[in-house]
Design a protein around this motif. Sequence first.
Motif: not given
Length: 231
Positions: A75-79, A114-115, A144-148, A153-155
């Motif tokens: 879940t940490h990869q690009s959509v 992603p879906t 999501a800004w907290a981990c972007a 994925a957060c970005r």
Amino acid sequence: MRRRSATALLTLLTALAALLAGPGAGPASAATAAHRPVVLVHGYNADPGVWGSLDARLRAAGYADGEIFRWGYDTHQSVNEVLAGRFAAYVDEVRRTTGADRVDIVAHSFGSLPTRWYVKYAGGTATVAHWISLAGPNHGTGVAWACALWDQACRDMTPGSWVQNHLAEGDETPGPVAYTTFWSNCDEVIDPDDSVRLTGATNTPAGCLDHNALLGDEAVGRGVVAALGAA
């Protein structure tokens, strides 16, 4: 003559047995029509184990082992660059395995992105019948800004990101797919709450539930099963 008599007697007994068994037991109705395969897609920092409650509800509604699939992914990869393509390959495999022309999708939280990308940009309008989002950041979430800074994925989940802008571009619910969302007005992860809702979808309020509570909520579960059963 004896052989003909035996054959006639066997035919008669078979017919009588079918008659006595009642309308639901003959070969023509030996099994309830199979369900379309449903693919369950978990959210950020989660795994396929989150689907226990809904899995049980689907089985109670008549789904068999070979009709329920859980996609696990990083879940940490690009959509758009990674996950949508991997999901497309997974759907192809499910379709090959089951022989189904289309699948249904139920996604929680980040799994909605992603879906959705697959449906909108990677041919999913032809292979997906129902797409259901539980608490999806469909227009982004400020949380999501907290981990972007360190997580792609957060970005992708931040409001106004490249992924969010492209998913919102044009028709949000393209093709003949039936789109459904479930959203909570007490969701501590999705900010703002109405980020979940999509133009053209059946947007269903779930009441005051925590973000993960939608996964096991009885009313939401009933709503998902009903949406999957809709034409």
